[in-house]
Design a protein around this motif. Structure first.
Motif, PDB file in Angstrom:
ATOM      1  N   GLY A 373      44.338  45.261  44.576  1.00  0.00           N
ATOM      2  CA  GLY A 373      44.721  43.899  44.221  1.00  0.00           C
ATOM      3  C   GLY A 373      43.733  43.316  43.237  1.00  0.00           C
ATOM      4  O   GLY A 373      42.514  43.370  43.461  1.00  0.00           O
ATOM      5  N   ALA A 374      44.203  42.766  42.142  1.00  0.00           N
ATOM      6  CA  ALA A 374      43.308  42.253  41.111  1.00  0.00           C
ATOM      7  C   ALA A 374      42.413  41.142  41.642  1.00  0.00           C
ATOM      8  O   ALA A 374      41.267  40.991  41.218  1.00  0.00           O
ATOM      9  N   HIS A 375      42.928  40.362  42.593  1.00  0.00           N
ATOM     10  CA  HIS A 375      42.136  39.255  43.126  1.00  0.00           C
ATOM     11  C   HIS A 375      40.984  39.754  43.990  1.00  0.00           C
ATOM     12  O   HIS A 375      40.068  38.999  44.312  1.00  0.00           O
ATOM     13  N   LEU A 376      41.002  41.035  44.394  1.00  0.00           N
ATOM     14  CA  LEU A 376      39.924  41.610  45.200  1.00  0.00           C
ATOM     15  C   LEU A 376      39.088  42.596  44.391  1.00  0.00           C
ATOM     16  O   LEU A 376      37.864  42.617  44.486  1.00  0.00           O
ATOM     17  N   ASP A 377      39.752  43.422  43.585  1.00  0.00           N
ATOM     18  CA  ASP A 377      39.042  44.512  42.924  1.00  0.00           C
ATOM     19  C   ASP A 377      38.145  44.047  41.790  1.00  0.00           C
ATOM     20  O   ASP A 377      37.310  44.817  41.302  1.00  0.00           O
ATOM     21  N   ASP A 378      38.303  42.803  41.334  1.00  0.00           N
ATOM     22  CA  ASP A 378      37.397  42.333  40.284  1.00  0.00           C
ATOM     23  C   ASP A 378      36.145  41.670  40.862  1.00  0.00           C
ATOM     24  O   ASP A 378      35.296  41.191  40.126  1.00  0.00           O
ATOM     25  N   LEU A 379      36.021  41.639  42.194  1.00  0.00           N
ATOM     26  CA  LEU A 379      34.792  41.133  42.811  1.00  0.00           C
ATOM     27  C   LEU A 379      33.663  42.137  42.621  1.00  0.00           C
ATOM     28  O   LEU A 379      33.867  43.352  42.714  1.00  0.00           O
ATOM     29  N   ASP A 380      32.472  41.648  42.353  1.00  0.00           N
ATOM     30  CA  ASP A 380      31.307  42.514  42.207  1.00  0.00           C
ATOM     31  C   ASP A 380      30.397  42.293  43.416  1.00  0.00           C
ATOM     32  O   ASP A 380      29.736  41.264  43.536  1.00  0.00           O
ATOM     33  N   LEU A 381      30.386  43.256  44.322  1.00  0.00           N
ATOM     34  CA  LEU A 381      29.573  43.140  45.537  1.00  0.00           C
ATOM     35  C   LEU A 381      28.208  43.806  45.404  1.00  0.00           C
ATOM     36  O   LEU A 381      27.477  43.922  46.391  1.00  0.00           O
ATOM     37  N   ASN A 382      27.857  44.233  44.193  1.00  0.00           N
ATOM     38  CA  ASN A 382      26.554  44.885  44.010  1.00  0.00           C
ATOM     39  C   ASN A 382      25.372  44.029  44.459  1.00  0.00           C
ATOM     40  O   ASN A 382      24.393  44.566  44.968  1.00  0.00           O
TER      41      ASN A 382
END
Length: 471
Positions: A373-382
């Protein structure tokens, strides 16, 4: 506690895992390691000792539910947290069958909520609630219709009166104030560790560093979801941040400031499975609080009427008619924590870890995964996965209790042996200066431990001349 029960727990755990992504940890997974046999992993008993039940007060919960949690956690050598709301003194003594119904952790949020010298001496740990995850920025509250005669007596309050603690702790306006309160509590109970409860928020690392410098033994990072027994929905919805954010920041900043080795980190808020526990450990936590899942184990149906005193299964009600419907037992709670520990062991074996200590702070064992999902996969959790000190990761041992320096009370206790041994009336005089902090607290502790809350027939009179310190 049998394999059939555990299979059902695993089905529950898998269902939690397969829900629509609701938390940051749903976007994380474990990196592959070299598996080891599960019999090489530390025991269920060792892992269970890291668990706590979240702070749920006698008042928010019905007396039977509150007591059931205490008995269960004491049976497995873990800890239950009293919540802000006093404790029934009858619980301070073991039952005829050996069960201990006393909360191992006593919470302090406001002096008028049942906090006495006896209350503070009947525990292994004292928790200062500066903030709470369910409703950050608001005080704890109990509606008046839940304040029965019994609850009012436990809280030293008036039946039917709504009880609200101040939004910030009523006498903490700086780290220096917090340091003094920690000193006070270590003086009144010379054996207990002191924990400070914070809520996950941006910038919490700086606050955690101040708390560590204030001589706290442990820091609790509470997540945004939770709230039982008293919180209205307007307080618990859309409030606070996930514990993953606050925990990662606190661990990183404490490590950068060379303070991580002096304090234990704990987290809670929606922890339900072994997977949650392992991720929390890798983000830096050594101890883990479980609240909602423990209530479900006792029979909670999640009808979300906790604050209305109408719980149909008697878990969160003070109504005697509804409390009769409570069917929870300590065995059910013990089973839950056993299953969480067993699942934790399975995950440790799958990644090649033998103990929990090996994975604490090991964010290199985590990776972000895509969920389509684009709304989740563009999050950067690094930023959550940064290791600020790779050499120290996984080496955080039990810190124990930080002692405080002797004060004037040490002299008083030495001189007052006849009073403490025989209850003989005694009068003592001392000069006083403003470096003497918390004069009388340790003496109060010794009196209540020796003679109980009623005190002895004799009296100890202290004449102090000079300038008093902070407390």
């Amino acid at each position: 506690c049998n394999r059939g029960d555990y299979r059902r727990f695993k089905q529950f755990s898998e269902a939690v895992r397969n829900q629509p992504d609701l938390s940051l940890r749903d976007l994380l997974d474990f990196r592959e390691g070299t598996p080891i046999p599960i019999d090489q992993v530390e025991s269920v008993s060792d892992i269970r000792r890291r668990f706590l039940t979240q702070a749920m007060s006698l008042g928010a919960l019905g007396p039977e539910a509150h007591e059931t949690l205490n008995i269960a956690m004491n049976r497995i050598g873990a800890r239950s947290v009293s919540g802000e709301g006093g404790e029934d003194p009858e619980r301070y003594h073991p039952r005829p069958n050996g069960d201990d119904a006393n909360s191992a952790v006593k919470q302090v949020a406001s002096g008028r909520f049942g906090v006495t010298a006896e209350y503070l001496n009947q525990c292994r740990e004292i928790e200062i609630k500066v903030a709470q995850g369910a409703k950050p920025g608001e005080g704890g509250q109990l509606p008046g219709f839940k304040v029965t005669e019994f609850i009012a007596r436990m809280r030293h309050a008036v039946p039917g009166t709504t009880l609200i603690s101040p939004p910030p702790h009523h006498d903490i306006y700086s780290i220096e104030d917090l340091a003094q309160l920690i000193y006070d509590l270590k003086a009144i109970n010379p054996d207990a560790r002191v924990t400070v409860k914070l809520v996950s928020a941006s910038g919490i690392g700086a606050i955690a560093s101040g708390v560590a410098k204030a001589n706290a033994d442990a820091i609790l990072i509470a997540g945004h979801n939770g709230g039982t027994g008293a919180s209205p929905q307007t307080s618990i919805k859309h409030a606070g941040l996930p514990w993953e954010i606050g925990l990662a920041e606190a661990h990183q900043v404490l490590t950068l400031n060379n303070l991580r080795g002096s304090v234990t980190l704990r987290t809670d808020g929606g922890v339900r499975t072994g997977r949650d526990v392992v991720i929390a450990a890798m983000l830096g936590a050594e101890e883990y609080g479980v609240g909602t899942a423990a209530l479900i184990a006792m029979g909670c149906l999640m009808v979300r009427q906790c604050h209305s005193n109408t719980c149909p299964v008697g878990v969160c009600s003070q109504d005697e008619r509804l409390r009769e419907k409570f069917t929870g037992t300590p065995d059910k709670v013990v089973n839950l924590f056993t299953f969480i520990a067993e699942e934790t062991r399975e995950i440790l074996a799958s990644i090649g870890a033998r103990t929990m200590d090996e994975i604490i702070g090991r964010t290199d064992l985590l990776r972000q995964v895509r969920r389509g999902g684009a709304h989740l996969d563009d999050l950067d959790l690094n930023p959550l996965l940064v290791q600020v000190d790779e050499g120290a990761a996984g080496k955080w041992a039990d810190k124990g209790r930080k002692p405080i320096a002797d004060s004037l009370d040490a002299r008083v206790l030495k001189d007052a042996v006849r009073f403490l041994d025989r209850g003989q009336t005694l009068e003592l005089s001392y000069p006083l200066n403003n470096t003497q902090r918390t004069v009388g607290a340790a003496v109060s502790s010794a009196i209540v431990r020796r003679f109980g809350s009623q005190g002895p027939a004799g009296r100890l009179k202290l004449r102090l001349e000079g300038i008093a310190g902070q407390s």
